[in-house]
Scaffold this motif. Sequence first.
Motif, PDB file in Angstrom:
ATOM      1  N   PHE A 145       1.796  11.754   6.016  1.00 32.35           N
ATOM      2  CA  PHE A 145       2.404  10.357   6.227  1.00 32.35           C
ATOM      3  C   PHE A 145       2.142   9.669   7.625  1.00 32.35           C
ATOM      4  O   PHE A 145       1.624  10.393   8.441  1.00 32.35           O
ATOM      5  CB  PHE A 145       3.879  10.744   6.373  1.00 32.35           C
ATOM      6  CG  PHE A 145       4.544  11.074   5.000  1.00 32.35           C
ATOM      7  CD1 PHE A 145       5.510  10.346   4.157  1.00 32.35           C
ATOM      8  CD2 PHE A 145       4.548  12.651   4.719  1.00 32.35           C
ATOM      9  CE1 PHE A 145       6.005  10.837   3.090  1.00 32.35           C
ATOM     10  CE2 PHE A 145       5.097  13.038   3.372  1.00 32.35           C
ATOM     11  CZ  PHE A 145       5.702  12.157   2.764  1.00 32.35           C
ATOM     12  N   GLN A 146       2.400   8.300   7.487  1.00 29.74           N
ATOM     13  CA  GLN A 146       2.085   7.699   8.662  1.00 29.74           C
ATOM     14  C   GLN A 146       2.499   8.203  10.047  1.00 29.74           C
ATOM     15  O   GLN A 146       1.699   8.301  11.180  1.00 29.74           O
ATOM     16  CB  GLN A 146       2.410   6.086   8.592  1.00 29.74           C
ATOM     17  CG  GLN A 146       1.717   5.123   9.497  1.00 29.74           C
ATOM     18  CD  GLN A 146       2.249   3.850   9.053  1.00 29.74           C
ATOM     19  OE1 GLN A 146       2.749   3.574   7.939  1.00 29.74           O
ATOM     20  NE2 GLN A 146       1.672   2.924  10.038  1.00 29.74           N
ATOM     21  N   SER A 147       3.606   8.924   9.903  1.00 26.96           N
ATOM     22  CA  SER A 147       4.541   9.338  11.187  1.00 26.96           C
ATOM     23  C   SER A 147       4.249  10.664  11.130  1.00 26.96           C
ATOM     24  O   SER A 147       4.753  11.610  12.106  1.00 26.96           O
ATOM     25  CB  SER A 147       5.865   9.305  11.376  1.00 26.96           C
ATOM     26  OG  SER A 147       6.215  10.042   9.935  1.00 26.96           O
TER      27      SER A 147
ATOM     28  N   LYS B 144       0.678  -1.224   0.054  1.00 29.91           N
ATOM     29  CA  LYS B 144      -0.043   0.141   0.120  1.00 29.91           C
ATOM     30  C   LYS B 144       0.881   1.334  -0.089  1.00 29.91           C
ATOM     31  O   LYS B 144       0.714   2.017  -0.795  1.00 29.91           O
ATOM     32  CB  LYS B 144      -1.061   0.160   1.197  1.00 29.91           C
ATOM     33  CG  LYS B 144      -1.841  -1.213   1.572  1.00 29.91           C
ATOM     34  CD  LYS B 144      -2.773  -1.022   2.800  1.00 29.91           C
ATOM     35  CE  LYS B 144      -1.917  -0.970   4.035  1.00 29.91           C
ATOM     36  NZ  LYS B 144      -1.033  -2.399   4.275  1.00 29.91           N
ATOM     37  N   THR B 145       1.876   1.372   0.806  1.00 31.80           N
ATOM     38  CA  THR B 145       2.676   2.524   1.051  1.00 31.80           C
ATOM     39  C   THR B 145       3.491   2.581  -0.262  1.00 31.80           C
ATOM     40  O   THR B 145       3.511   3.824  -0.758  1.00 31.80           O
ATOM     41  CB  THR B 145       3.624   2.365   2.083  1.00 31.80           C
ATOM     42  OG1 THR B 145       2.699   2.343   3.364  1.00 31.80           O
ATOM     43  CG2 THR B 145       4.498   3.567   2.432  1.00 31.80           C
ATOM     44  N   THR B 146       4.042   1.617  -0.971  1.00 26.68           N
ATOM     45  CA  THR B 146       4.722   1.670  -2.085  1.00 26.68           C
ATOM     46  C   THR B 146       3.992   2.210  -3.379  1.00 26.68           C
ATOM     47  O   THR B 146       4.441   3.076  -3.875  1.00 26.68           O
ATOM     48  CB  THR B 146       5.317   0.260  -2.223  1.00 26.68           C
ATOM     49  OG1 THR B 146       6.032  -0.298  -1.055  1.00 26.68           O
ATOM     50  CG2 THR B 146       6.365   0.300  -3.459  1.00 26.68           C
TER      51      THR B 146
ATOM     52  N   LEU C 239      -3.127   9.922   1.892  1.00 29.97           N
ATOM     53  CA  LEU C 239      -3.051   9.571   3.231  1.00 29.97           C
ATOM     54  C   LEU C 239      -2.562   8.211   3.595  1.00 29.97           C
ATOM     55  O   LEU C 239      -3.255   7.370   3.253  1.00 29.97           O
ATOM     56  CB  LEU C 239      -4.327   9.945   3.832  1.00 29.97           C
ATOM     57  CG  LEU C 239      -5.055  11.488   3.527  1.00 29.97           C
ATOM     58  CD1 LEU C 239      -6.546  11.485   3.743  1.00 29.97           C
ATOM     59  CD2 LEU C 239      -4.468  12.357   4.163  1.00 29.97           C
ATOM     60  N   ASP C 240      -1.461   8.254   4.262  1.00 29.52           N
ATOM     61  CA  ASP C 240      -0.887   7.081   4.531  1.00 29.52           C
ATOM     62  C   ASP C 240      -1.059   6.376   6.054  1.00 29.52           C
ATOM     63  O   ASP C 240      -0.728   7.205   6.914  1.00 29.52           O
ATOM     64  CB  ASP C 240       0.490   6.621   4.488  1.00 29.52           C
ATOM     65  CG  ASP C 240       1.108   5.353   4.412  1.00 29.52           C
ATOM     66  OD1 ASP C 240       0.251   4.470   4.593  1.00 29.52           O
ATOM     67  OD2 ASP C 240       2.167   5.178   4.075  1.00 29.52           O
ATOM     68  N   GLU C 241      -2.043   5.958   6.373  1.00 31.06           N
ATOM     69  CA  GLU C 241      -2.475   5.373   7.635  1.00 31.06           C
ATOM     70  C   GLU C 241      -2.488   6.518   8.510  1.00 31.06           C
ATOM     71  O   GLU C 241      -1.826   6.572   9.716  1.00 31.06           O
ATOM     72  CB  GLU C 241      -1.642   4.090   8.145  1.00 31.06           C
ATOM     73  CG  GLU C 241      -1.561   3.025   7.105  1.00 31.06           C
ATOM     74  CD  GLU C 241      -1.438   1.672   7.787  1.00 31.06           C
ATOM     75  OE1 GLU C 241      -1.738   1.409   8.963  1.00 31.06           O
ATOM     76  OE2 GLU C 241      -0.853   0.744   7.151  1.00 31.06           O
ATOM     77  N   PRO C 242      -3.382   7.591   8.283  1.00 35.74           N
ATOM     78  CA  PRO C 242      -3.061   8.817   9.219  1.00 35.74           C
ATOM     79  C   PRO C 242      -3.621   8.557  10.639  1.00 35.74           C
ATOM     80  O   PRO C 242      -3.367   9.140  11.547  1.00 35.74           O
ATOM     81  CB  PRO C 242      -3.982   9.565   8.656  1.00 35.74           C
ATOM     82  CG  PRO C 242      -4.898   9.190   7.548  1.00 35.74           C
ATOM     83  CD  PRO C 242      -4.262   7.685   7.262  1.00 35.74           C
TER      84      PRO C 242
HETATM   85 MG    MG Z   1       2.622   1.061   5.122  1.00 35.83          MG
END
Ligand code: MG
Lengths: 271, 348
Positions: B83-85, B44-46, B159-162
Motif C-alpha cells: 500500500f501507499q502508506s 489507479k488505486t481503485t 504495488l500502489d505508489e510504493p
Molecule cells: Mg492512488
Amino acid sequence: MLGHWSVIVAFSVVLAFPFYWMLITTFKQTSDLYDITNNPFIFNARPTLEHLRLLFGETLYLRWVGNTALAGALVVFITLLLALPAAYALARLTGNWGQRLGIAIFLTYLVPPTLLFIPLSRVISLLGLQDTIWSVVVVYPSFTIPFSTWLLMGFFKSIPKELEDAAMVDGLTRFGAFVKLVIPISVSGILTVVIFAFTLVTQEFVYALTFIAPEAHQMVGVGVPTFLVRGDVYYWGSLMAACLITSLPIALVYNLFLDRFIAGFTVGAVK
Amino acid sequence: MAVVETRGLTKVFKEGQLGAVNNVDLVTREGEFLVFLGPSGSGKTTLLRMIAGLEQPTAGEILIGGNVVNHLSPRERRIAMVFQSYALYPHLSVYNNIAFPLKAQKIKKELHREKVEWASSLLGIGGLLDRKPRELSGGERQRVALARAIVREPTVFLLDEPLSNLDAKLRASAREDLEQFHKRIGTTTIYVTHDQVEAMAMGDRIVVLHQGFVRQIGTPKEVYDDPADTFVATFLGSPPMNLLESDDVVVGFRPEHFLPADRLREGSRIPLRFRVTYLEFLGAERILYGSLAGSRFEEKEVLSRLPAAVSEAFQVASVYDFGVASESLRFFDRQSEKRTQPKAIAWQ
Ligand SMILES: [Mg+2]
Ligand SMILES: Nc1ncnc2c1ncn2[C@@H]1O[C@H](COP(=O)(O)OP(=O)(O)O)[C@@H](O)[C@H]1O
C-alpha cells in the motif's frame, strides 16, 4: 522550573490529601476524632483497630466488595461484548450515518438514572431479578455501553483502513482482521473502557439502592453508607476504612495505566 | 505466477456520476512489470483495489490465472499488495509483520523463520527484525512492506505508489532495487504511479489512465513516441509535447525535436520562427520558452529542449530560425483528440 515544581507539589498535596484523611481517620479513636480542641491532622491518642474490626466483623463489607467486583466484571464483559462490534460497525461500515448514530447513542448516556430507575424497576421485577446482583448487571450496561461505544468509535476511526485491507490481503477475513488486528491495536481504548465501566459500577448509587434490599446482596457503594450510618450516628472510622480499601486498588490501576488512559480519551479528539 | 485480466471493469462510487474506473480492458503478460500511470484521481488505486478484491466492481470481470475471481475475497486471490502508506502493523515487530501472512494463511509454524529470513535477507533488512515499524526510516519501511508481500510467494504483486513517501534521492535507488528485485523473482507485477519518469524507467508496458479511462497501453517507447491522444502526448514528457491547432487537426511535436534550423536536414524540415521569452539552464540541457513568430501560428506558445551539445547562445526577446523535422510531427483529431493520419497543413 520553580513554577513547574510548585504546581506539581500543589497538585500532589491536593490529590493525596483525601487518602491521608481516610487513612488517619481509619485508625483514630472516636474520642480523638470528635474532640475539636485536638489537631485534626495527627493522632492525639493511640491509634486503634476498632473501626476495622467493626467493618469486617459486624458488617458484610467483604461480601459487598465481592458482589461489586463480580457485578463489575460481568458488566465490563457485557459492555465489551456489545460495544466493540457496535463501535466497529459504526466507525467503519455505515458511512455518514455512523457518526450520527454514534452521537445519538452517546446522548442516551446523558439521561440520568434518577429519571430511569422507576420504569427500570418495573422491568427488573418483570424479569424477577429484584434483590439480586443480576438486576444491576442487567441495568448498568445501559449507561456503560453508550459511552464505551462512543469512545471506541474514536479509536477505530483513528486506525487507517489500509491496515485492515492489508490484513485481508494477507489472508484474514474481515472478522479475523477485527479480532487479530483491530483489537490488539486498540488495547489502550479497550483498557480505558474496562477501567471506566468498572469505576462506574463501583460508584453507582441510585439503581443499586432501589433494586437491591437484602444486606447480603448489596453493592459496596450502597452497603457502606446504609449500614455504617445508623440513624444520625456516623461510624466515621469504619466509613473511611471502607472508602480507603475500595478506592485504593482503583487508584492504583488508574495510575498504572495513566498514559494509555489519556491516549484512550484523547484519540478521537485530535483526529 | 499468473496473468491478470480485466474485462469491461467499471467502478461507479455514486450513482449518476462518472465512474472512478470505466470499462477497463487489459491483460498482463506472464512475469510482466505493468505500470498504471495517470494523474491523481485518475482511478489507479481503485482499479488496483478491485484487482485485489478490496473493492467490488460495479460491472465487468477480473480474471487471475484464467479464472474469474470477482466473487473471491482478497485472501482467496493469492495476491500480495504493497500500500501507499505501507500499512505496516504498528504493534508488531518487523519479524511478526513479515510473518503475519504466513500465520494468517496457517502455514506450518516450523517454516516461518526460514521464510521470514529468506524474504528479509532478499531485501537487506535482516538486521531489523526486532524493531517496531515506528523505529524505521521510510526506506526501511518500504522494504519491510515488500518483504511482507513476497514472503507468501504470491501469484501477482500489486504495488500502489510504493516510492511516493520517499525523498528524491532514496527514490532513485529504491527504484533500481525494485527493478532488480522484480528480475530476481519474476512475478507478474502491477505498479501504480503518477510519476512518468518512474513509469518510463520501470515499466515493461504502461497503461495510461485518465478519469477512469484507459487512454493507451504500450511500451514506454510506444506511449512516448506514438501517443494515442493529446492527453497522453502532454502527460508524458517533461516538458510536454507542443500542440498547435490547425483547422480540424492538432499537430504536435516534442520540445527536443524543435531545434535550431541548421540542426535539421534541409529536405524534411519545416521552418518556424521562434521568439525566446525565457531560458532555463539545467546542466545537461536547456529549456527555451517562447512563442512562434511570423507564421499563421503567431503567438502560439512552444518550448524547445536543447541538449548540451547545442552550444549556440540565445538571447531573451530575440527571434531565431528554428524548425521541426516532418517525421517528428504527430497529428490528432481536434474533436476526438485521438491520433490521426499525417496530414498536409498550411504552416505559413
Ligand atoms: Mg492512488
Ligand atoms: N471510497 C470512495 N468513495 C467515493 N469516491 C471514491 C472512493 N475512492 C476513490 N474515489 C474517487 O474515485 C476517483 C479515483 O480515485 P483513485 O482511484 O484513488 O485515484 P488515483 O489512485 O489515481 O489517485 C477519485 O475521484 C476519488 O475521489
